[in-house]
Design a protein around this motif. Structure first.
Motif, PDB file in Angstrom:
ATOM      1  N   LEU A 289      34.695  28.784  43.639  1.00 40.61           N
ATOM      2  CA  LEU A 289      33.575  27.863  42.988  1.00 40.61           C
ATOM      3  C   LEU A 289      32.623  29.080  42.524  1.00 40.61           C
ATOM      4  O   LEU A 289      31.790  28.732  41.542  1.00 40.61           O
ATOM      5  CB  LEU A 289      33.075  26.892  43.833  1.00 40.61           C
ATOM      6  CG  LEU A 289      33.720  25.751  43.516  1.00 40.61           C
ATOM      7  CD1 LEU A 289      35.184  25.254  43.645  1.00 40.61           C
ATOM      8  CD2 LEU A 289      33.008  24.115  44.358  1.00 40.61           C
ATOM      9  N   ARG A 290      32.273  29.940  43.362  1.00 42.41           N
ATOM     10  CA  ARG A 290      31.360  30.922  43.043  1.00 42.41           C
ATOM     11  C   ARG A 290      31.621  31.521  41.652  1.00 42.41           C
ATOM     12  O   ARG A 290      30.795  31.893  40.809  1.00 42.41           O
ATOM     13  CB  ARG A 290      31.153  32.080  44.218  1.00 42.41           C
ATOM     14  CG  ARG A 290      30.296  31.878  45.289  1.00 42.41           C
ATOM     15  CD  ARG A 290      29.975  33.161  45.957  1.00 42.41           C
ATOM     16  NE  ARG A 290      30.916  33.718  46.470  1.00 42.41           N
ATOM     17  CZ  ARG A 290      31.559  35.112  46.505  1.00 42.41           C
ATOM     18  NH1 ARG A 290      30.602  35.762  45.671  1.00 42.41           N
ATOM     19  NH2 ARG A 290      32.389  35.515  47.060  1.00 42.41           N
ATOM     20  N   GLY A 291      32.970  31.791  41.398  1.00 35.35           N
ATOM     21  CA  GLY A 291      33.368  32.366  40.096  1.00 35.35           C
ATOM     22  C   GLY A 291      33.219  31.489  39.078  1.00 35.35           C
ATOM     23  O   GLY A 291      32.769  31.914  38.034  1.00 35.35           O
TER      24      GLY A 291
ATOM     25  N   ASP B 216      40.982  46.413  45.967  1.00 36.67           N
ATOM     26  CA  ASP B 216      42.059  45.582  46.786  1.00 36.67           C
ATOM     27  C   ASP B 216      42.105  44.249  46.228  1.00 36.67           C
ATOM     28  O   ASP B 216      41.600  43.894  45.417  1.00 36.67           O
ATOM     29  CB  ASP B 216      41.566  45.547  48.133  1.00 36.67           C
ATOM     30  CG  ASP B 216      40.441  44.671  48.624  1.00 36.67           C
ATOM     31  OD1 ASP B 216      40.312  43.603  48.324  1.00 36.67           O
ATOM     32  OD2 ASP B 216      39.405  45.333  48.859  1.00 36.67           O
ATOM     33  N   SER B 217      43.233  43.735  46.625  1.00 40.66           N
ATOM     34  CA  SER B 217      43.754  42.525  46.068  1.00 40.66           C
ATOM     35  C   SER B 217      43.210  41.230  46.781  1.00 40.66           C
ATOM     36  O   SER B 217      43.194  40.174  46.354  1.00 40.66           O
ATOM     37  CB  SER B 217      45.203  42.179  46.445  1.00 40.66           C
ATOM     38  OG  SER B 217      45.855  41.997  47.702  1.00 40.66           O
ATOM     39  N   ASN B 218      42.219  41.089  47.881  1.00 47.28           N
ATOM     40  CA  ASN B 218      41.603  40.391  48.566  1.00 47.28           C
ATOM     41  C   ASN B 218      40.530  39.495  47.124  1.00 47.28           C
ATOM     42  O   ASN B 218      39.831  39.915  46.628  1.00 47.28           O
ATOM     43  CB  ASN B 218      40.648  40.711  49.729  1.00 47.28           C
ATOM     44  CG  ASN B 218      39.954  39.640  50.244  1.00 47.28           C
ATOM     45  OD1 ASN B 218      40.486  38.480  50.383  1.00 47.28           O
ATOM     46  ND2 ASN B 218      38.686  39.984  50.701  1.00 47.28           N
ATOM     47  N   GLY B 219      40.666  38.089  47.372  1.00 51.35           N
ATOM     48  CA  GLY B 219      40.117  37.480  46.362  1.00 51.35           C
ATOM     49  C   GLY B 219      40.826  37.219  44.953  1.00 51.35           C
ATOM     50  O   GLY B 219      40.055  36.347  44.190  1.00 51.35           O
ATOM     51  N   ALA B 220      41.686  37.882  44.597  1.00 48.13           N
ATOM     52  CA  ALA B 220      42.093  37.838  43.319  1.00 48.13           C
ATOM     53  C   ALA B 220      42.854  36.687  43.031  1.00 48.13           C
ATOM     54  O   ALA B 220      42.765  36.052  41.706  1.00 48.13           O
ATOM     55  CB  ALA B 220      43.367  38.931  43.128  1.00 48.13           C
TER      56      ALA B 220
ATOM     57  N   VAL C 170      41.968  31.209  39.872  1.00 51.18           N
ATOM     58  CA  VAL C 170      41.573  29.850  39.796  1.00 51.18           C
ATOM     59  C   VAL C 170      40.364  29.659  39.214  1.00 51.18           C
ATOM     60  O   VAL C 170      40.046  28.684  38.367  1.00 51.18           O
ATOM     61  CB  VAL C 170      41.940  29.198  41.087  1.00 51.18           C
ATOM     62  CG1 VAL C 170      41.640  27.751  40.897  1.00 51.18           C
ATOM     63  CG2 VAL C 170      43.175  29.357  41.552  1.00 51.18           C
ATOM     64  N   ALA C 171      39.280  30.432  39.467  1.00 50.19           N
ATOM     65  CA  ALA C 171      37.937  30.510  38.854  1.00 50.19           C
ATOM     66  C   ALA C 171      38.051  30.682  37.303  1.00 50.19           C
ATOM     67  O   ALA C 171      37.511  29.854  36.637  1.00 50.19           O
ATOM     68  CB  ALA C 171      37.125  31.366  39.672  1.00 50.19           C
ATOM     69  N   GLY C 172      38.713  31.608  37.020  1.00 50.36           N
ATOM     70  CA  GLY C 172      38.835  31.886  35.420  1.00 50.36           C
ATOM     71  C   GLY C 172      39.450  30.797  34.864  1.00 50.36           C
ATOM     72  O   GLY C 172      38.904  30.276  33.848  1.00 50.36           O
TER      73      GLY C 172
ATOM     74  N   TRP D  71      41.999  37.615  33.533  1.00 50.55           N
ATOM     75  CA  TRP D  71      40.638  38.633  33.352  1.00 50.55           C
ATOM     76  C   TRP D  71      39.988  38.677  34.416  1.00 50.55           C
ATOM     77  O   TRP D  71      39.700  39.618  34.968  1.00 50.55           O
ATOM     78  CB  TRP D  71      40.106  38.000  32.285  1.00 50.55           C
ATOM     79  CG  TRP D  71      38.615  38.622  31.703  1.00 50.55           C
ATOM     80  CD1 TRP D  71      38.455  40.027  31.532  1.00 50.55           C
ATOM     81  CD2 TRP D  71      37.357  38.078  32.304  1.00 50.55           C
ATOM     82  NE1 TRP D  71      36.951  40.100  31.495  1.00 50.55           N
ATOM     83  CE2 TRP D  71      36.364  39.243  32.148  1.00 50.55           C
ATOM     84  CE3 TRP D  71      36.944  36.893  32.678  1.00 50.55           C
ATOM     85  CZ2 TRP D  71      35.164  38.797  32.082  1.00 50.55           C
ATOM     86  CZ3 TRP D  71      35.880  36.554  33.044  1.00 50.55           C
ATOM     87  CH2 TRP D  71      34.654  37.516  32.759  1.00 50.55           C
ATOM     88  N   LEU D  72      39.604  37.506  35.195  1.00 56.06           N
ATOM     89  CA  LEU D  72      38.565  37.301  36.222  1.00 56.06           C
ATOM     90  C   LEU D  72      39.343  38.118  37.590  1.00 56.06           C
ATOM     91  O   LEU D  72      38.663  38.689  38.099  1.00 56.06           O
ATOM     92  CB  LEU D  72      38.149  35.943  36.438  1.00 56.06           C
ATOM     93  CG  LEU D  72      37.080  35.942  37.395  1.00 56.06           C
ATOM     94  CD1 LEU D  72      35.800  36.894  36.713  1.00 56.06           C
ATOM     95  CD2 LEU D  72      36.508  34.509  37.737  1.00 56.06           C
ATOM     96  N   ALA D  73      40.754  37.612  37.803  1.00 53.21           N
ATOM     97  CA  ALA D  73      41.341  38.382  38.804  1.00 53.21           C
ATOM     98  C   ALA D  73      41.387  39.870  38.806  1.00 53.21           C
ATOM     99  O   ALA D  73      41.164  40.451  39.571  1.00 53.21           O
ATOM    100  CB  ALA D  73      42.668  37.846  38.909  1.00 53.21           C
ATOM    101  N   GLY D  74      41.376  40.542  37.610  1.00 57.50           N
ATOM    102  CA  GLY D  74      41.421  41.792  37.270  1.00 57.50           C
ATOM    103  C   GLY D  74      40.011  42.229  37.612  1.00 57.50           C
ATOM    104  O   GLY D  74      39.986  43.506  38.065  1.00 57.50           O
ATOM    105  N   GLN D  75      39.025  41.571  37.344  1.00 59.74           N
ATOM    106  CA  GLN D  75      37.862  42.237  37.761  1.00 59.74           C
ATOM    107  C   GLN D  75      37.633  42.229  39.237  1.00 59.74           C
ATOM    108  O   GLN D  75      36.699  43.036  39.614  1.00 59.74           O
ATOM    109  CB  GLN D  75      36.384  41.105  37.085  1.00 59.74           C
ATOM    110  CG  GLN D  75      36.635  40.864  35.617  1.00 59.74           C
ATOM    111  CD  GLN D  75      36.281  42.122  34.808  1.00 59.74           C
ATOM    112  OE1 GLN D  75      35.399  42.957  35.052  1.00 59.74           O
ATOM    113  NE2 GLN D  75      37.228  42.447  33.942  1.00 59.74           N
ATOM    114  N   VAL D  76      38.057  41.129  39.846  1.00 57.27           N
ATOM    115  CA  VAL D  76      37.993  41.096  41.494  1.00 57.27           C
ATOM    116  C   VAL D  76      38.572  42.135  41.937  1.00 57.27           C
ATOM    117  O   VAL D  76      38.080  42.803  42.964  1.00 57.27           O
ATOM    118  CB  VAL D  76      38.113  39.841  41.835  1.00 57.27           C
ATOM    119  CG1 VAL D  76      38.144  39.936  43.320  1.00 57.27           C
ATOM    120  CG2 VAL D  76      37.111  38.873  41.524  1.00 57.27           C
TER     121      VAL D  76
END
Length: 356
Positions: free
Chosen positions: A70-72, A292-296, A301-303, A323-328
């Motif tokens: 939800l932050r994303g 690292d992959s944490n939070g990807a 889901v956020a994106g 895209w957003l997972a890639g940013q994280v």
């Protein structure tokens, strides 16, 4: 005219402060942990949290799967688009979680338990893998009486989209049931995330009971395997699992989407109203860029939801998720980049269609 998205999304999960550290595989073996798994802490895991602080230079990061998501979402949508529900203690860690939400302009509606500390989650990073061990503490005390209070149920009434993680089956299945039925009865969109293999394994009855109300189900490849076993689907092929879950009985006529990610590999999407399974490629990230992959998964889901709520085509929803997972994954921990986040879709992003 722009859509009015004020209060459009409500999410539920366990708000946790992450204790994140880069460790060796020996520590995983010592505590009988698996890479890329997520479990609830038992008594044997309690010393792990202090070990990470004392020996591995652990960092404290705001976490909790749905709160991360939800932050994303809120970072990509107009102010006051989302509100998060969960239980925290009355302590400094709760203040840290709220501060992170406030920074993203995410509104929180916490149930505060003064008798228990805010929950924590140990994040053990080994290379490109992570293992999560959650000590829920105050988070597990969340009670349906909180959301059912008129001043809080008003958020449910106002929303048009709901996102709940599978972790919440261990906390308040009554809340999940009430929100799912409200969404169904009012033609709103109810979404869930499998969240971890143990959810399908140990909460199979609740998953089966809730599935008819789920309009969008998110998961990853290990959760796909767990779902296949729990629901006795007769296959472990991720494309067939996605399609068979999509085609399971639904409450009402709305189609169901099943979206299964595979990290750096392709994302698989099946729908109950389409015979084809869509497969979306993921853009590669170099080792030099990788944090690292944490939070990807939460960021994916956020994106996705940031575009779905704007009634964008499925291709754009998936592209935004990637895209957003890639940013994280370019960060350390479940952090979004500083500064303004803006998704710009490409002109030619599409899936390949595969028949089963």
């Amino acid at each position: 005219m722009a859509q009015d998205l004020r209060g459009a999304l409500v999410g539920f999960c366990n708000p946790l402060l992450d204790i994140s550290a880069v460790v060796d595989e020996g520590l995983l073996a010592e505590y009988k942990l698996k890479a890329d798994d997520a479990i609830m802490a038992s008594e044997e895991h309690i010393p792990l949290f202090q070990t990470l602080m004392d020996k591995y230079q652990a960092k404290l990061l705001p976490g909790g799967s749905a709160q991360n998501t939800l932050r994303g979402v809120q970072l990509l949508l107009p102010e006051d688009s989302a509100v998060f529900f969960g239980a925290v203690g009355k302590d400094e860690n709760a203040a840290k979680l709220k501060a992170a939400a406030d920074k993203a302009k995410l509104r929180t509606n916490y149930m505060v338990n003064p008798e228990k500390p805010t929950g924590t989650c140990a994040l053990l990073i080994t290379g490109k893998h992570r293992s999560m061990v959650a000590n829920l503490s105050a988070a597990e005390s969340y009670d349906f009486s909180h959301v059912s209070a008129p001043e809080n149920w008003a958020d449910i009434e106002k929303a048009r989209f709901y996102y709940i993680t599978g972790f919440f089956f261990a906390v308040s299945p009554k809340t999940i049931e009430a929100v799912a039925k409200h969404a169904h009865e009012n033609n709103k969109t109810f979404t869930m995330n499998v969240s971890a293999p143990f959810v399908a394994e140990f909460f199979t009855e609740q998953v089966e009971k809730t599935l008819p109300y789920i309009n969008i189900l998110f998961g990853n490849e290990t959760e796909s395997d767990a779902l296949a076993r729990a629901l006795k689907l007769g296959t472990s092929d991720i494309k067939q699992v996605a399609k068979r879950v999509a085609d399971m009985p639904r409450a009402g006529s709305r189609p169901r989407l099943v979206v299964l990610t595979q990290g750096a590999k392709s994302t698989v999407v099946a729908s109950s109203d389409c015979d084809d399974v869509r497969v979306y490629a993921v853009s590669p990230i170099s080792d030099e860029e990788f944090g690292d992959s944490n939070g990807a998964g939460d960021a994916f889901v956020a994106g996705f939801m940031s575009q779905y709520m704007r009634e964008q085509p499925l291709d754009k929803c998936i592209e935004a998720g990637h895209w957003l997972a890639g940013q994280v994954v370019r960060q350390i921990g479940p952090n979004y980049p500083e500064g303004e986040l803006k998704f710009v879709p490409s002109a030619s992003y599409t899936a390949t269609l595969e028949k089963l």
